[in-house]
Scaffold this motif. Sequence first.
Motif, PDB file in Angstrom:
ATOM      1  N   THR A 119       0.843  -1.202   0.000  1.00 18.19           N
ATOM      2  CA  THR A 119       0.000   0.000   0.000  1.00 18.19           C
ATOM      3  C   THR A 119       0.874   1.246   0.000  1.00 18.19           C
ATOM      4  O   THR A 119       0.620   2.205  -0.732  1.00 18.19           O
ATOM      5  CB  THR A 119      -0.939   0.002   1.222  1.00 18.19           C
ATOM      6  OG1 THR A 119      -1.755  -1.172   1.181  1.00 18.19           O
ATOM      7  CG2 THR A 119      -1.826   1.229   1.238  1.00 18.19           C
ATOM      8  N   ARG A 138      -5.044   4.429   3.474  1.00 19.27           N
ATOM      9  CA  ARG A 138      -5.494   3.052   3.409  1.00 19.27           C
ATOM     10  C   ARG A 138      -6.977   3.101   3.102  1.00 19.27           C
ATOM     11  O   ARG A 138      -7.723   3.535   3.986  1.00 19.27           O
ATOM     12  CB  ARG A 138      -5.235   2.306   4.718  1.00 19.27           C
ATOM     13  CG  ARG A 138      -3.746   2.229   5.051  1.00 19.27           C
ATOM     14  CD  ARG A 138      -3.447   1.350   6.236  1.00 19.27           C
ATOM     15  NE  ARG A 138      -3.536  -0.067   5.961  1.00 19.27           N
ATOM     16  CZ  ARG A 138      -2.634  -0.776   5.294  1.00 19.27           C
ATOM     17  NH1 ARG A 138      -1.564  -0.198   4.812  1.00 19.27           N
ATOM     18  NH2 ARG A 138      -2.796  -2.051   5.112  1.00 19.27           N
ATOM     19  N   PRO A 139      -7.410   2.771   1.938  1.00 12.92           N
ATOM     20  CA  PRO A 139      -6.651   2.263   0.805  1.00 12.92           C
ATOM     21  C   PRO A 139      -5.798   3.361   0.166  1.00 12.92           C
ATOM     22  O   PRO A 139      -5.993   4.548   0.418  1.00 12.92           O
ATOM     23  CB  PRO A 139      -7.724   1.757  -0.153  1.00 12.92           C
ATOM     24  CG  PRO A 139      -8.921   2.596   0.146  1.00 12.92           C
ATOM     25  CD  PRO A 139      -8.846   2.886   1.626  1.00 12.92           C
ATOM     26  N   SER A 140      -4.895   2.933  -0.685  1.00 10.38           N
ATOM     27  CA  SER A 140      -3.901   3.854  -1.250  1.00 10.38           C
ATOM     28  C   SER A 140      -4.515   5.019  -2.007  1.00 10.38           C
ATOM     29  O   SER A 140      -3.947   6.115  -2.017  1.00 10.38           O
ATOM     30  CB  SER A 140      -2.915   3.101  -2.137  1.00 10.38           C
ATOM     31  OG  SER A 140      -3.580   2.419  -3.170  1.00 10.38           O
TER      32      SER A 140
END
Length: 136
Positions: free
Chosen positions: A16, A110-112
């Motif tokens: 990530t 998070r998420p990327s």
Amino acid sequence: MSDFPVTVFHNPACGTSRNVVAAVREAGLEPEVVEYLKAGWTRAQLEDLLARMGGARPREILRERGTPAAELGLLGEDVSDDTLLEAMVAHPILVDRPMVATPLGVVLARPSERVFEVLDRRPGSFTKEDGEVVEL
């Protein structure tokens, strides 16, 4: 590339985190990459990042998996912010990653693709290292 400053608190072993660095570059920006496991944290730095996240609490950035959080007794809801911050300074791995700081704010990416929330530009799409295409 740009005068828009981007700092990524990065762990190169994390997919990530690698995706976030690549996404920033894909947006035409060159991030300052801080390998926080090597550099460590200061309490003032963590407090500043939390404040810039809209007043987030240390528990919101506590990483449990793959860390000594349980062994240190940090998982209970009764653990104080002060105790968590002290532990994060002593054990940098306790801070979840990647965190991204820009003039628009700070996010735990998070998420990327959350990184785009704090960038001043974005590409039309981004392909993660696992081949997933994120349309922006």
